[in-house]
Scaffold this motif. Structure first.
Motif, mmCIF file in Angstrom:
data_model
loop_
_atom_site.group_PDB
_atom_site.id
_atom_site.type_symbol
_atom_site.label_atom_id
_atom_site.label_comp_id
_atom_site.label_asym_id
_atom_site.label_seq_id
_atom_site.Cartn_x
_atom_site.Cartn_y
_atom_site.Cartn_z
ATOM 1 N N MET A 1 12.547 6.992 -64.066
ATOM 2 C CA MET A 1 12.324 6.064 -62.946
ATOM 3 C C MET A 1 11.562 6.753 -61.813
ATOM 4 N N SER A 2 11.995 8.007 -61.489
ATOM 5 C CA SER A 2 11.328 8.739 -60.412
ATOM 6 C C SER A 2 9.880 9.039 -60.776
ATOM 7 N N ARG A 3 9.624 9.320 -62.090
ATOM 8 C CA ARG A 3 8.253 9.589 -62.514
ATOM 9 C C ARG A 3 7.372 8.367 -62.326
ATOM 10 N N THR A 4 7.918 7.194 -62.635
ATOM 11 C CA THR A 4 7.156 5.958 -62.443
ATOM 12 C C THR A 4 6.858 5.716 -60.967
ATOM 13 N N LEU A 5 7.866 5.953 -60.107
ATOM 14 C CA LEU A 5 7.652 5.779 -58.664
ATOM 15 C C LEU A 5 6.618 6.763 -58.145
ATOM 16 N N ASP A 6 6.641 7.993 -58.675
ATOM 17 C CA ASP A 6 5.622 8.967 -58.274
ATOM 18 C C ASP A 6 4.227 8.485 -58.658
ATOM 19 N N LEU A 7 4.109 7.933 -59.865
ATOM 20 C CA LEU A 7 2.817 7.409 -60.307
ATOM 21 C C LEU A 7 2.332 6.287 -59.402
ATOM 22 N N VAL A 8 3.229 5.353 -59.071
ATOM 23 C CA VAL A 8 2.847 4.222 -58.219
ATOM 24 C C VAL A 8 2.432 4.720 -56.837
ATOM 25 N N GLY A 9 3.211 5.691 -56.291
ATOM 26 C CA GLY A 9 2.862 6.239 -54.985
ATOM 27 C C GLY A 9 1.507 6.919 -54.993
ATOM 28 N N GLU A 10 1.224 7.719 -56.018
ATOM 29 C CA GLU A 10 -0.070 8.376 -56.132
ATOM 30 C C GLU A 10 -1.192 7.348 -56.281
ATOM 31 N N ALA A 11 -0.924 6.279 -57.057
ATOM 32 C CA ALA A 11 -1.942 5.241 -57.251
ATOM 33 C C ALA A 11 -2.267 4.545 -55.936
ATOM 34 N N VAL A 12 -1.236 4.266 -55.136
ATOM 35 C CA VAL A 12 -1.460 3.611 -53.849
ATOM 36 C C VAL A 12 -2.275 4.517 -52.927
ATOM 37 N N ARG A 13 -1.941 5.800 -52.919
ATOM 38 C CA ARG A 13 -2.703 6.726 -52.076
ATOM 39 C C ARG A 13 -4.151 6.845 -52.552
ATOM 40 N N GLY A 14 -4.350 6.795 -53.881
ATOM 41 C CA GLY A 14 -5.714 6.841 -54.399
ATOM 42 C C GLY A 14 -6.533 5.633 -53.991
ATOM 43 N N LEU A 15 -5.900 4.457 -53.966
ATOM 44 C CA LEU A 15 -6.624 3.245 -53.558
ATOM 45 C C LEU A 15 -6.910 3.265 -52.063
ATOM 46 N N ARG A 16 -5.959 3.781 -51.286
ATOM 47 C CA ARG A 16 -6.162 3.834 -49.829
ATOM 48 C C ARG A 16 -7.232 4.841 -49.449
ATOM 49 N N ALA A 17 -7.463 5.827 -50.315
ATOM 50 C CA ALA A 17 -8.507 6.807 -50.020
ATOM 51 C C ALA A 17 -9.896 6.209 -50.152
ATOM 52 N N GLY A 314 0.441 16.167 -67.274
ATOM 53 C CA GLY A 314 0.166 15.812 -68.664
ATOM 54 C C GLY A 314 -0.876 14.706 -68.775
ATOM 55 N N ARG A 315 -1.301 14.502 -70.025
ATOM 56 C CA ARG A 315 -2.275 13.440 -70.259
ATOM 57 C C ARG A 315 -1.700 12.072 -69.873
ATOM 58 N N GLY A 316 -0.419 11.897 -70.186
ATOM 59 C CA GLY A 316 0.205 10.605 -69.867
ATOM 60 C C GLY A 316 0.241 10.321 -68.388
ATOM 61 N N PHE A 317 0.494 11.380 -67.571
ATOM 62 C CA PHE A 317 0.539 11.179 -66.122
ATOM 63 C C PHE A 317 -0.836 10.794 -65.590
ATOM 64 N N VAL A 318 -1.869 11.523 -66.015
ATOM 65 C CA VAL A 318 -3.223 11.248 -65.523
ATOM 66 C C VAL A 318 -3.691 9.870 -65.981
ATOM 67 N N GLY A 319 -3.477 9.565 -67.281
ATOM 68 C CA GLY A 319 -3.888 8.246 -67.777
ATOM 69 C C GLY A 319 -3.103 7.126 -67.128
ATOM 70 N N GLY A 320 -1.802 7.333 -66.935
ATOM 71 C CA GLY A 320 -0.982 6.309 -66.281
ATOM 72 C C GLY A 320 -1.389 6.065 -64.854
ATOM 73 N N LEU A 321 -1.823 7.137 -64.157
ATOM 74 C CA LEU A 321 -2.265 7.001 -62.772
ATOM 75 C C LEU A 321 -3.455 6.052 -62.669
ATOM 76 N N ILE A 322 -4.456 6.256 -63.515
ATOM 77 C CA ILE A 322 -5.643 5.394 -63.488
ATOM 78 C C ILE A 322 -5.270 3.978 -63.908
ATOM 79 N N LEU A 323 -4.394 3.857 -64.894
ATOM 80 C CA LEU A 323 -3.998 2.530 -65.381
ATOM 81 C C LEU A 323 -3.253 1.749 -64.305
#
Length: 398
Positions: A1-17, A314-323
């Motif tokens: 669950m925490s990994r998913t929240l980290d991904l969502v948080g990183e994705a939001v920061r990437g969009l805000r950038a 990992g590959r899953g983290f990077v791919g999940g971030l973009i997805l």
């Protein structure tokens, strides 16, 4: 669950950038979603109003006998209204009579050829109750004004004559086609559109008693509008032709205006399906824009992705971030577009004075489709980002 929240948080920061690019990508999705909501909700709102009208006017029937050789409404027998009133189940009845040979003009100086084909119709004061007509300005004819040269304009006739208000200073000239006889009449009122009796929209209505004394009207009515008991519409419909003209019932045409509205509703549904398809295409085009933006984002962020991979991502983290970024873009655009579509629907409903109707299933499908578009649009960029080798990524970062 925490990994998913980290991904969502990183994705939001990437969009805000990259706010401008994110807004433009979400705008494409918003446009498609707004189109889908509007083309579904606005017709649904109009359709509900039309269905309500069909329920109210399903008992309205009309009786006429077609047109003469010169394309003028043929008169019915003069005793027809009295005979029709005797049919069990007839609740209201209003005859009208086209005044053959008479035309309406703004002034006597307007050439006869420029009269826009405005018919002069003699009506009774109870026509508004039978047809549920509404006056947008002024008043309709009553027992008193029906005796004098006063008229009510249909909506189309008012536009053709350039009149938007009624009053003592508003005059219309009624004359024979050859211009030898002229009657100046006061405009008492202007009607709203009459969907159940569109022939009245382009007509000038005068009281039956004034038509008899001023226009020398005679003979029977041209058309009869009547309301039947809702539970007896069928039996009444079956008796109208024979009762109107016992000698020649085949010459009598009996109509039900609500059937025409139902046919319009069927045609409207087909057009709505086409419009919904166009909204889906707009949503797909927005998804292509998101996919393109995410591919460019991956190319621009190779150094960032390389550092993440070198630091152990990992590959899953990077791919999940973009997805997740592409999915958030589509979802935010869909929500903004949905709100915009609902706002447009509300404005349209208020302009028609009807309640807003929003079909939940199509709107829900649109939101689900936007998420699916985001997943599909981000799939290739996510795979491309995940396949970056750490060594190559470090060289890029260096």
């Amino acid at each position: 669950m925490s990994r998913t929240l980290d991904l969502v948080g990183e994705a939001v920061r990437g969009l805000r950038a990259r706010p401008l690019r994110s807004a433009l990508c979400a705008g494409g999705i918003a446009l498609g979603m707004a189109a889908m909501v509007a083309v579904v909700a606005i017709p649904a709102t109009t359709r509900q109003a039309l269905l309500n009208q069909l329920g109210q006017d399903g008992n309205l029937l009309t009786v006429s006998s077609g047109n003469t050789i010169d394309n003028q409404p043929a008169p019915l027998p003069s005793q027809s209204p009295a005979m029709l009133r005797r049919i069990p189940g007839v609740q209201q009845l209003s005859p009208v009579a086209y005044q053959s040979g008479w035309i309406a003009r703004r002034t006597p100086f307007v050439p006869v050829a420029d009269t826009n084909g405005l018919a002069v119709i003699a009506v009774s004061a109870d026509l508004t109750a039978t047809l549920d007509l509404h006056v947008t300005h002024g008043a309709f004819l009553d027992a008193a004004t029906s005796r004098y040269p006063a008229v009510v304009l249909g909506s189309g006739a008012a536009r053709a004559l350039g009149m938007s208000t009624a009053g003592p200073n508003r005059l219309v000239t009624l004359s024979t086609a050859d211009g030898r006889r002229t009657v100046v009449a006061t405009v008492l009122g202007i009607l709203a559109d009459a969907p159940l009796a569109p022939e009245l929209d382009s007509a000038v209505l005068i009281g039956d008693r004034a038509a008899h004394t001023r226009l020398d009207a005679g003979g029977g009515p041209s058309r009869i509008y009547l309301r039947a008991d809702p539970d007896k519409v069928g039996p009444v419909h079956a008796l109208l032709a024979a009762t109107t003209s016992p000698e020649d019932p085949g010459a009598v045409q009996v109509g039900r205006p609500s059937d025409l509205l139902a046919a319009r509703l069927t045609a409207q549904n087909a057009l709505n399906d086409l419009a919904f398809g166009l909204g889906a295409v707009a949503l797909l085009v927005g998804g292509v824009g998101v996919a393109n933006a995410m591919v460019v984002s991956v190319l621009e962020r190779r150094s960032e992705i390389g550092l993440r991979r070198a630091l152990g991502a990992g590959r899953g983290f990077v791919g999940g971030l973009i997805l997740i970024e592409s999915t958030l873009l589509c979802l935010s655009g869909a929500l903004a577009g949905g709100i915009a579509g609902l706002a447009v629907t509300w404005v349209a409903a208020m302009s028609q004075a009807v309640a807003v109707q929003v079909p939940l299933l199509p709107v829900g499908l649109g939101l689900a489709a936007s998420v699916l578009v985001g997943l599909i649009a981000g799939l290739y960029p996510a795979l491309r980002a995940a396949q970056l080798a750490p060594a190559a990524a470090l060289r890029i970062a260096g």
